[in-house]
Design an enzyme around this catalytic site. Structure first.
Site, PDB file in Angstrom:
ATOM      1  N   HIS A 159     -10.271 -36.892 -30.195  1.00 54.42           N
ATOM      2  CA  HIS A 159     -10.224 -37.596 -31.105  1.00 54.42           C
ATOM      3  C   HIS A 159     -10.358 -39.439 -30.196  1.00 54.42           C
ATOM      4  O   HIS A 159     -10.651 -39.314 -28.943  1.00 54.42           O
ATOM      5  CB  HIS A 159      -8.621 -38.177 -30.926  1.00 54.42           C
ATOM      6  CG  HIS A 159      -8.018 -39.331 -31.683  1.00 54.42           C
ATOM      7  ND1 HIS A 159      -7.498 -40.353 -30.720  1.00 54.42           N
ATOM      8  CD2 HIS A 159      -6.593 -39.654 -32.342  1.00 54.42           C
ATOM      9  CE1 HIS A 159      -6.974 -41.252 -31.530  1.00 54.42           C
ATOM     10  NE2 HIS A 159      -5.887 -40.353 -32.734  1.00 54.42           N
TER      11      HIS A 159
ATOM     12  N   ASP B  93      -5.687 -33.344 -23.431  1.00 56.01           N
ATOM     13  CA  ASP B  93      -4.814 -34.172 -24.490  1.00 56.01           C
ATOM     14  C   ASP B  93      -4.514 -33.436 -25.728  1.00 56.01           C
ATOM     15  O   ASP B  93      -4.494 -32.089 -25.899  1.00 56.01           O
ATOM     16  CB  ASP B  93      -6.266 -35.068 -25.155  1.00 56.01           C
ATOM     17  CG  ASP B  93      -5.534 -35.725 -26.429  1.00 56.01           C
ATOM     18  OD1 ASP B  93      -4.237 -35.662 -26.829  1.00 56.01           O
ATOM     19  OD2 ASP B  93      -6.444 -35.885 -27.474  1.00 56.01           O
TER      20      ASP B  93
ATOM     21  N   GLN C 181      -1.842 -32.993 -30.047  1.00 50.76           N
ATOM     22  CA  GLN C 181      -2.022 -33.069 -31.094  1.00 50.76           C
ATOM     23  C   GLN C 181      -0.969 -30.698 -31.133  1.00 50.76           C
ATOM     24  O   GLN C 181      -0.284 -30.148 -32.117  1.00 50.76           O
ATOM     25  CB  GLN C 181      -3.143 -32.009 -32.099  1.00 50.76           C
ATOM     26  CG  GLN C 181      -3.105 -33.384 -32.183  1.00 50.76           C
ATOM     27  CD  GLN C 181      -2.791 -34.421 -33.814  1.00 50.76           C
ATOM     28  OE1 GLN C 181      -1.755 -33.213 -34.593  1.00 50.76           O
ATOM     29  NE2 GLN C 181      -2.493 -35.372 -33.790  1.00 50.76           N
TER      30      GLN C 181
ATOM     31  N   LYS D 111       5.425 -37.323 -32.134  1.00 48.80           N
ATOM     32  CA  LYS D 111       4.466 -36.224 -32.237  1.00 48.80           C
ATOM     33  C   LYS D 111       5.893 -34.675 -32.028  1.00 48.80           C
ATOM     34  O   LYS D 111       5.189 -33.668 -32.892  1.00 48.80           O
ATOM     35  CB  LYS D 111       2.951 -35.817 -32.003  1.00 48.80           C
ATOM     36  CG  LYS D 111       2.166 -36.909 -32.673  1.00 48.80           C
ATOM     37  CD  LYS D 111       0.549 -36.875 -32.902  1.00 48.80           C
ATOM     38  CE  LYS D 111      -0.546 -37.574 -33.555  1.00 48.80           C
ATOM     39  NZ  LYS D 111      -0.019 -38.687 -33.004  1.00 48.80           N
TER      40      LYS D 111
ATOM     41  N   CYS E  48      -8.983 -40.839 -37.105  1.00 55.39           N
ATOM     42  CA  CYS E  48      -9.941 -41.623 -35.635  1.00 55.39           C
ATOM     43  C   CYS E  48     -10.650 -39.957 -35.012  1.00 55.39           C
ATOM     44  O   CYS E  48     -10.944 -40.109 -34.129  1.00 55.39           O
ATOM     45  CB  CYS E  48      -8.945 -41.769 -34.706  1.00 55.39           C
ATOM     46  SG  CYS E  48      -7.341 -42.761 -35.641  1.00 55.39           S
TER      47      CYS E  48
END
Lengths: 408, 137
Positions: free
Chosen positions: A125, A202, A205, A228, A366
């Site tokens: 991303h 990261d 997600q 999220k 993104c």
């Protein structure tokens, strides 16, 4: 952690999911962008502002102490959720992007030099690209990009080959937001550690799809956002190993992050406060704690089975439609279905689906470099959470067929 | 016909549609009917970038009367472009500059001209007005 809730009963806990959109019951398949909030989280934030609002830390009055306790309790809940060894290794941030920027900023002040390298992957991303580009620009270090194959899987040998004495950090996504690919996190850490290289994941997600155990992963940093994972926006978490967080310089200066201040010399506070300058997002932190309470009532194995069932069913159904191509066909994949059609534009598909009450995301998500790699300008993306159902996929597939009929 | 008259006709046309599907089918058909730009005109200079769909726009000035050519890779965007071109083509630069595009709102397509839609249309309307401004001097 005792599992009490049947995954099929969760839909009703999320008030937004009961909305009608354009006269149709909402089908919410944009969980990759943000997840809906259970009533429990909404009530907790409401209750905080109604009954407990006060600034935290150092207040002698009851309200302030109550608010501090609630906020710090949320930190402990996160600590338990991700199995962090120490409470002070859980830093509250604004979100994933903020967490990555904090580390990138810290690395660019003393930990990256000209000739050093930072490794990311082709599926990142923008939030895990741009902060490193900025750090490299500032320090003279070089950004190296580990490639992926046509299925959207990290080419592990190529990644491993990039690791060298020059590598100062590997910063890589755990789960790709566009492709759904679940990267082999433990293998990444294993080969990086073999060369003494720290790893940042990261986790934006991943946190909504799986249980995260930072000790099992053994990564140095793990960053994610609250919104999220069914919590509020504007709050996120940076987990970092204490030895690293102690080494890194503070990100922002201000109140709360200091021990003593004089015009000659300021000494910084201990972890976690060293990285939490200013009045934090108190309601957000407390709301995130409530989201953890909610997650503690579900069983992650059930989430996994249910979401994989949804993904498999949706994949089978969508591939029966002529002209559809799925972008991201990794063997190990989270509940993300990105697709393109050979004649219909993703913007048009998203627009018609919205008219039919279905929320998906369209565009480059993104991940522009990934779009260039796939030679496309964007995709339509349906991303699932545990509260979604097979019936909703049926509605989505029927709507997609109708949209294509209108558009072609 | 003036901008007012053309947009008035469009508003009347759209009032006939019973539901969203009829409306969108009409927009899609407008998009399909709008002549595509020559590939040679789809240059970086003429592109209006939106992160969802891309728009290309050129304009020419014939004695103070403005003519636009536009295209998009998305058919709904292209249909809305066709509406804008229908309203603005053959009008004076001054009239184009003074129009506030309320007809888009009145035919129920306002959301497509919202900046967060990222479809290039907002930027295209700005570019149309910049052309009109340049031509009016």
């Amino acid at each position: 952690m005792s599992a009490t809730k049947n995954i099929l009963d969760t839909h009703k806990d999320f008030p937004t999911l009961k909305r009608m959109i354009n006269g149709k019951p909402l089908v919410y398949f944009d969980n990759g962008a943000t997840a809906q909030k259970p009533q429990l989280v909404i009530d907790r934030i409401n209750d905080y502002y109604q009954n407990e609002n006060a600034n935290i830390h150092r207040g002698v009055h009851t309200l302030s102490q109550d608010a501090t306790s609630a906020y710090e309790e949320a930190r402990r809940k996160i600590q338990v959720l991700i199995n962090a060894p120490l409470e002070e290794e859980v830093i509250f941030t604004k979100g994933t992007t903020d967490g990555i920027n904090l580390i990138a900023n810290g690395f660019s002040r003393g930990f990256l030099n000209s000739g050093d390298e930072v490794i990311i992957s082709e599926m990142e991303h923008h939030s895990n690209i741009v902060p490193w580009q900025m750090a490299c620009e500032y320090t003279g270090a070089t950004l190296k990009v580990a490639p992926m194959n046509d299925e959207g899987e990290l080419i592990f040998e190529a990644f491993e080959a990039l690791l060298s004495a020059k590598t100062k950090l590997v910063a890589i996504t755990h789960v790709s937001n566009t492709l759904g690919t679940i990267n082999p996190a433990k293998d990444i850490v294993r080969v990086a550690h073999a060369k003494g290289i720290p790893v940042l994941f990261d986790g934006a997600q991943s946190v909504q799809h799986m249980a995260i155990d930072v000790q099992d992963l053994d990564c140095e940093f793990y960053v994610f956002g609250g919104h999220k994972m069914f919590g509020p926006t504007g709050i996120g978490v940076l987990y970092g190993k204490k030895e690293w967080l102690d080494k890194l310089p503070p990100y922002q200066g201000g109140g709360d992050m200091i021990k003593t201040v004089s015009f000659e010399k300021t000494t910084y506070n201990d972890l976690p406060y060293k990285f939490e300058a200013g009045t934090p997002n108190i309601a957000g932190g407390i709301g995130l704690g409530a989201a953890v309470d909610y997650l503690n009532t579900i069983d992650w194995n059930e989430v996994h089975t249910h979401e994989q069932g949804l993904l498999k069913y949706a994949t089978e159904q969508i591939l029966q439609i002529e002209g559809i191509k799925i972008i991201g066909t990794a063997k190990n994949k989270a509940g993300v279905l990105s697709f393109v059609h050979d004649k219909a534009h993703h913007y048009d598909i998203g627009t018609i689906l919205d008219q039919l009450g279905i929320a998906i995301r369209t565009g480059h998500h993104c991940t522009e470099p990934l779009m260039h790699r796939c030679k496309i300008t964007g995709t339509a993306r349906a991303s699932f959470a545990f509260y979604n159902t097979k019936e909703e996929i049926d509605v989505f597939i029927a709507a997609l067929k109708r949209a294509l009929k209108m558009l072609l | 016909m003036s901008i007012q008259e053309v947009s008035g006709e469009l508003i009347e046309d759209f009032e006939l549609f019973e539901d969203w599907a009829d409306k969108y089918e009409y927009i899609i058909s407008l998009g399909k009917d709008l002549q595509s730009m020559n590939a040679s005109d789809k240059t970086d200079e003429n592109i209006v970038k939106g992160c969802q769909s891309q728009v290309w726009l050129t304009a020419r000035n014939e004695d103070g009367i403005v003519f636009f050519d536009a295209d998009s890779d998305a058919i709904i965007t292209k249909g809305i472009i066709a509406l804008l071109v229908k309203v603005f083509n053959g009008q004076s630069a001054k009239d184009i500059l003074n129009n506030d595009l309320t007809f888009i709102d009145q035919i129920g397509l306002k959301e497509h001209l919202s900046p967060n839609r990222s479809n290039g249309l907002v930027a295209m309307v700005q570019k149309m007005k910049i052309y009109a401004l340049a031509f009016s001097k």
